[in-house]
Enzyme design. Sequence first.
Site, PDB file in Angstrom:
ATOM      1  N   THR A 102      64.136  27.435  71.942  1.00 12.43           N
ATOM      2  CA  THR A 102      65.488  27.342  71.371  1.00 12.43           C
ATOM      3  C   THR A 102      66.358  26.289  72.072  1.00 12.43           C
ATOM      4  O   THR A 102      66.125  25.934  73.224  1.00 12.43           O
ATOM      5  CB  THR A 102      66.175  28.706  71.446  1.00 12.43           C
ATOM      6  OG1 THR A 102      66.079  29.183  72.787  1.00 12.43           O
ATOM      7  CG2 THR A 102      65.521  29.698  70.510  1.00 12.43           C
ATOM      8  N   CYS A 112      62.714  29.393  77.454  1.00 12.12           N
ATOM      9  CA  CYS A 112      63.929  30.171  77.165  1.00 12.12           C
ATOM     10  C   CYS A 112      65.089  29.669  78.023  1.00 12.12           C
ATOM     11  O   CYS A 112      64.975  29.574  79.244  1.00 12.12           O
ATOM     12  CB  CYS A 112      63.674  31.655  77.405  1.00 12.12           C
ATOM     13  SG  CYS A 112      62.921  32.410  75.953  1.00 12.12           S
ATOM     14  N   CYS A 145      76.144  12.860  46.490  1.00 16.26           N
ATOM     15  CA  CYS A 145      76.187  13.212  45.066  1.00 16.26           C
ATOM     16  C   CYS A 145      75.710  14.657  44.869  1.00 16.26           C
ATOM     17  O   CYS A 145      74.632  15.020  45.348  1.00 16.26           O
ATOM     18  CB  CYS A 145      75.296  12.265  44.262  1.00 16.26           C
ATOM     19  SG  CYS A 145      75.226  12.703  42.511  1.00 16.26           S
ATOM     20  N   ASN A 191      70.719  33.110  70.058  1.00 18.49           N
ATOM     21  CA  ASN A 191      70.485  34.445  70.632  1.00 18.49           C
ATOM     22  C   ASN A 191      70.619  34.434  72.131  1.00 18.49           C
ATOM     23  O   ASN A 191      70.379  33.411  72.786  1.00 18.49           O
ATOM     24  CB  ASN A 191      69.092  34.962  70.216  1.00 18.49           C
ATOM     25  CG  ASN A 191      68.011  34.466  71.149  1.00 18.49           C
ATOM     26  OD1 ASN A 191      67.736  35.051  72.184  1.00 18.49           O
ATOM     27  ND2 ASN A 191      67.387  33.326  70.794  1.00 18.49           N
ATOM     28  N   CYS A 223      75.921   7.240  48.904  1.00 19.77           N
ATOM     29  CA  CYS A 223      76.328   7.733  47.577  1.00 19.77           C
ATOM     30  C   CYS A 223      75.355   8.788  47.077  1.00 19.77           C
ATOM     31  O   CYS A 223      75.755   9.850  46.591  1.00 19.77           O
ATOM     32  CB  CYS A 223      76.444   6.566  46.588  1.00 19.77           C
ATOM     33  SG  CYS A 223      74.936   5.570  46.471  1.00 19.77           S
TER      34      CYS A 223
HETATM   35  C1  LIG Z   1      66.043  36.712  69.195  1.00 21.06           C
HETATM   36  C2  LIG Z   1      65.040  35.716  69.667  1.00 21.06           C
HETATM   37  C3  LIG Z   1      64.269  35.998  70.777  1.00 21.06           C
HETATM   38  C4  LIG Z   1      63.331  35.073  71.232  1.00 21.06           C
HETATM   39  N1  LIG Z   1      62.563  35.408  72.285  1.00 21.06           N
HETATM   40  C5  LIG Z   1      61.608  34.538  72.718  1.00 21.06           C
HETATM   41  C6  LIG Z   1      60.731  34.906  73.760  1.00 21.06           C
HETATM   42  O1  LIG Z   1      60.766  36.000  74.302  1.00 21.06           O
HETATM   43  N2  LIG Z   1      59.807  33.978  74.158  1.00 21.06           N
HETATM   44  C7  LIG Z   1      59.699  32.748  73.574  1.00 21.06           C
HETATM   45  O2  LIG Z   1      58.839  31.955  73.968  1.00 21.06           O
HETATM   46  N3  LIG Z   1      60.527  32.404  72.564  1.00 21.06           N
HETATM   47  C8  LIG Z   1      61.461  33.259  72.123  1.00 21.06           C
HETATM   48  N4  LIG Z   1      62.254  32.925  71.062  1.00 21.06           N
HETATM   49  C9  LIG Z   1      62.116  31.577  70.470  1.00 21.06           C
HETATM   50  C10 LIG Z   1      61.148  31.567  69.273  1.00 21.06           C
HETATM   51  O3  LIG Z   1      59.851  31.938  69.655  1.00 21.06           O
HETATM   52  C11 LIG Z   1      61.097  30.170  68.611  1.00 21.06           C
HETATM   53  O4  LIG Z   1      60.642  29.228  69.560  1.00 21.06           O
HETATM   54  C12 LIG Z   1      62.453  29.707  68.103  1.00 21.06           C
HETATM   55  O5  LIG Z   1      63.142  30.781  67.538  1.00 21.06           O
HETATM   56  C13 LIG Z   1      62.330  28.573  67.086  1.00 21.06           C
HETATM   57  O6  LIG Z   1      61.663  28.992  65.911  1.00 21.06           O
HETATM   58  P1  LIG Z   1      62.461  29.367  64.552  1.00 21.06           P
HETATM   59  O7  LIG Z   1      63.368  28.235  64.241  1.00 21.06           O
HETATM   60  O8  LIG Z   1      61.394  29.636  63.545  1.00 21.06           O
HETATM   61  O9  LIG Z   1      63.254  30.610  64.860  1.00 21.06           O
HETATM   62  C14 LIG Z   1      63.188  33.844  70.579  1.00 21.06           C
HETATM   63  C15 LIG Z   1      63.960  33.558  69.449  1.00 21.06           C
HETATM   64  C16 LIG Z   1      64.865  34.484  68.980  1.00 21.06           C
HETATM   65  C17 LIG Z   1      65.678  34.183  67.765  1.00 21.06           C
END
Ligand SMILES: Cc1cc2nc3c(=O)[nH]c(=O)nc-3n(C[C@H](O)[C@H](O)[C@H](O)COP(=O)(O)O)c2cc1C
Length: 432
Positions: free
Chosen positions: A205, A139, A389, A77, A385
């Site tokens: 992420t 982020c 499988c 994202n 293997c």
């Molecule tokens: C669209 C989107 C927006 C996100 N926005 C934030 C955010 O504003 N602050 C934050 O700490 N993490 C944000 N995240 C990260 C999630 O909180 C989380 O750490 C990450 O998606 C991993 O968890 P998951 O595999 O269950 O998605 C965002 C993730 C997504 C997909």
Amino acid sequence: MADLRSNFIGIKSPNPFWLASAPPTDKEVNVRRAFQAGWGGVVWKTLGSEGPPVVNVNGPRYGVVYGADRRVLGINNIELITDRPLEVNLREIKSVKRDYPDRALIISLMVPCDEDSWKAILKQVEDTGADGVELNFGCPHGMAERGMGSAVGQVPEYIEMVTRWVKQHSRMPCIVKLTPNITDVRKPAEAAMRGGADAVSLINTVNSITSVDLDLFSPQPTIDGKGSHGGYCGPAVKPIALNMVAEIARNPATYGLPISGIGGITTWRDAAEFMALGSGTVQVCTAAMTYGFKIVQEMISGLREYLDDKDIAMTDLIGRAVPNVTDWQYLNLNYTTKAVIDQDACIKCGRCYAACEDTSHQAIAMGPGRVFSVKEEECVACNLCLDVCPVENCITMRELAVGEIDARTGRPVRPYANWTTHPNNPMAQAAE
Ligand SMILES: Cc1cc2nc3c(=O)[nH]c(=O)nc-3n(C[C@H](O)[C@H](O)[C@H](O)COP(=O)(O)O)c2cc1C
């Protein structure tokens, strides 16, 4: 029935399943529906301070990697922190907390790296009655370019400094959310602990480009012909997250630091794995975005059933696998297994044969009528293997007992020896 009630750094919730800070927790209507569905807690989508407004793209925000059945394996994202006004979020948080006093309501924060900005927002959050704050140092896009998010999370000194400000200017429990976009995740966790964090959460992420449009020659998602790296999450990142959680849980420098595990959690089993590696609570984003809020009900009943079957308390599950995570040099090099093919289950596809013959140890023979059998004298037990499988449990690994002859070496299997004590290790010999 197993008791799933959780008390994480003093924050109580009826179960350990929290929604991670993201679109599912962006506003009151979502959070109320999440609580109605049964989520034990919510980390409200990251708030920023008043100042220049947050402006999101108006094109696609997501790039997706699918499995063969179009199941979502990973989402990338390029969304920013909340773009809704601060005062609206604060008002909504107060209203939700008033109506759901038994649920955990944590507020994710990301403001510029100066003490006054943190002091100001902490006071405003405290006034809502929220249970705690999560510092978004993770982020990887958009905000990092402005010196926030992972730009802080990649510098342990900044983590320590900001965490200290937060603990100085607030009575609320403080969770530091870590970025995986770093070489050694133990360092930021240690910095958070030095700064006084009550817990860490991870992972945010993973920096990524999910695909390239081969007509436009641009990364996807494409915004008017151009793309940018984004943050990857979902089932695909779970192995990365599990390892990072384990690294922190078994690091003597952060031993006992509570962890909220995040990354690809979709089922109760995923959650239980994170807990076994030391997570006191777990957070979910992609699974809720893919399947809706009610997925938590499966997680709750699955975890409860598992704990009942095992006859252990949830508190006994937390961290139970940590002592079994070790470094490679401590693995038992004398532990010996051999592949066994169940001829009744075999569908004669030959994948095991192709994989072993072309890329591994030439340990599978193909006989007349496509009958596949293991040549124990060649088998090094690599497992490939079994891994390729398509029929579950058609190929299994048989453990040889100590003293049994290994057809490959012609010698009896010896008792436990790891690399530090192994006779082939010159260092071990020198030490003797
Ligand atoms: C669209 C989107 C927006 C996100 N926005 C934030 C955010 O504003 N602050 C934050 O700490 N993490 C944000 N995240 C990260 C999630 O909180 C989380 O750490 C990450 O998606 C991993 O968890 P998951 O595999 O269950 O998605 C965002 C993730 C997504 C997909």
